[in-house]
Write a protein that holds these residues in place. Structure first.
Motif, PDB file in Angstrom:
ATOM      1  N   TYR A 117      -4.208   5.969  -0.821  1.00 34.08           N
ATOM      2  CA  TYR A 117      -3.381   4.763  -0.687  1.00 34.08           C
ATOM      3  C   TYR A 117      -3.924   3.655  -1.579  1.00 34.08           C
ATOM      4  O   TYR A 117      -5.136   3.518  -1.742  1.00 34.08           O
ATOM      5  N   HIS A 118      -3.010   2.873  -2.152  1.00 38.86           N
ATOM      6  CA  HIS A 118      -3.394   1.790  -3.057  1.00 38.86           C
ATOM      7  C   HIS A 118      -2.227   0.800  -3.177  1.00 38.86           C
ATOM      8  O   HIS A 118      -1.086   1.149  -2.857  1.00 38.86           O
ATOM      9  N   GLY A 119      -2.526  -0.396  -3.638  1.00 37.88           N
ATOM     10  CA  GLY A 119      -1.477  -1.405  -3.825  1.00 37.88           C
ATOM     11  C   GLY A 119      -2.030  -2.613  -4.556  1.00 37.88           C
ATOM     12  O   GLY A 119      -3.222  -2.668  -4.870  1.00 37.88           O
TER      13      GLY A 119
ATOM     14  N   LEU B 291       0.850  -1.193   0.000  1.00 34.75           N
ATOM     15  CA  LEU B 291       0.000   0.000   0.000  1.00 34.75           C
ATOM     16  C   LEU B 291       0.891   1.251   0.000  1.00 34.75           C
ATOM     17  O   LEU B 291       1.810   1.346   0.819  1.00 34.75           O
ATOM     18  N   HIS B 292       0.662   2.172  -0.931  1.00 37.76           N
ATOM     19  CA  HIS B 292       1.483   3.377  -1.027  1.00 37.76           C
ATOM     20  C   HIS B 292       0.663   4.524  -1.591  1.00 37.76           C
ATOM     21  O   HIS B 292      -0.430   4.302  -2.121  1.00 37.76           O
ATOM     22  N   GLN B 293       1.216   5.725  -1.503  1.00 36.04           N
ATOM     23  CA  GLN B 293       0.662   6.896  -2.191  1.00 36.04           C
ATOM     24  C   GLN B 293       1.643   7.289  -3.280  1.00 36.04           C
ATOM     25  O   GLN B 293       2.845   7.127  -3.110  1.00 36.04           O
ATOM     26  N   ASP B 294       1.152   7.821  -4.386  1.00 31.56           N
ATOM     27  CA  ASP B 294       2.026   8.392  -5.414  1.00 31.56           C
ATOM     28  C   ASP B 294       2.150   9.877  -5.107  1.00 31.56           C
ATOM     29  O   ASP B 294       1.246  10.654  -5.438  1.00 31.56           O
ATOM     30  N   LYS B 295       3.265  10.248  -4.473  1.00 30.72           N
ATOM     31  CA  LYS B 295       3.383  11.647  -4.030  1.00 30.72           C
ATOM     32  C   LYS B 295       4.754  12.235  -4.300  1.00 30.72           C
ATOM     33  O   LYS B 295       5.155  13.198  -3.658  1.00 30.72           O
TER      34      LYS B 295
HETATM   35 FE    FE Z   1       0.892   3.893  -7.292  1.00 28.01          FE
END
Ligand code: FE
Ligand code: MD6
Length: 204
Positions: A173-175, A117-121
């Motif tokens: 958040y997504h993964g 799980l991560h954010q694209d930031k």
């Molecule tokens: Fe991503």
């Protein structure tokens, strides 16, 4: 088109089979010039299970030094190959953003690979969405909210599907929890490719 959450739109079967085969061929040419590399976690150096490459002016890389965008492949030192027209066309039709993308991250999943799980930031321009295209085996994609602890939902991303993370969903958040083995015959050896198209810098 389906709205999964405000700003999160899902386009099942965005690319038909011939378009998927064309894109796969373009990606094969890209990886001949810019081979897949194994990214590593900042600080610990632990390898990701996903391998990556990029096309476009900038590419996302991760190593012990941290996450960043850079104009050169980390192993070859060469500039990233150009984005295929098909990728630029997908951005034009899906992003709703008036400038071209400057990075396209290409993730390759072996059948056992996953993505936490991560954010694209790591971008500066959060007004631009991230546009994602999937090829090959179906993936169980998990998405939540702006807080890592927010409740999550899942959607199966199939070969040819597109999703767009924009507006209030840009930083959720997504993964990828797992792939569904042998769910597509697009890639002869199985596995999955995911492209994420981004605008990294603020427009001039
Ligand atoms: Fe991503
Ligand atoms: C994947 N996708 O589908 C991983 N990030 O393999 C992402 O991490 C992603 O699909 C930002 C926006 C859309 C995505």
């Amino acid at each position: 088109m389906l709205t999964l959450a405000p700003g999160l739109t899902y386009y099942p079967d965005y690319l038909n089979r011939p378009a998927q085969e064309r894109l796969l061929q373009a990606l094969r040419e890209i990886t001949r010039d810019a081979p897949l590399f194994t990214p590593r976690m900042p600080r610990t150096g632990k390898p990701f299970s996903v391998r990556m490459t990029n096309c476009g002016p900038l590419g996302w890389v991760s190593d012990v030094e941290g996450y960043r965008y850079q104009p050169m492949h980390p192993d070859t030192g060469r500039p990233w190959p150009a984005m295929p027209d098909q990728v630029l066309a997908a951005w034009d039709s899906l992003s709703g953003y008036s400038h071209p993308p400057d990075a396209c991250l290409i993730n390759f999943y072996e059948p056992s690979a996953r993505m936490g799980l991560h954010q694209d930031k790591d971008e500066e321009e959060f007004a631009a969405p991230v546009v994602s295209l999937s090829l090959g085996d179906t993936a169980l994609f998990r998405y939540g909210g702006l807080d890592r602890k927010d409740p999550t939902k899942s959607v199966r991303l199939r070969s040819g599907d597109a999703i767009v993370f924009g507006g209030p969903a840009r930083l959720i958040y997504h993964g990828i929890d797992r792939l569904m083995a042998a769910s597509s015959d697009l890639l002869p050896q199985g596995g999955r490719l995911n492209l994420t198209l981004r605008k990294v810098g603020k427009p001039l």
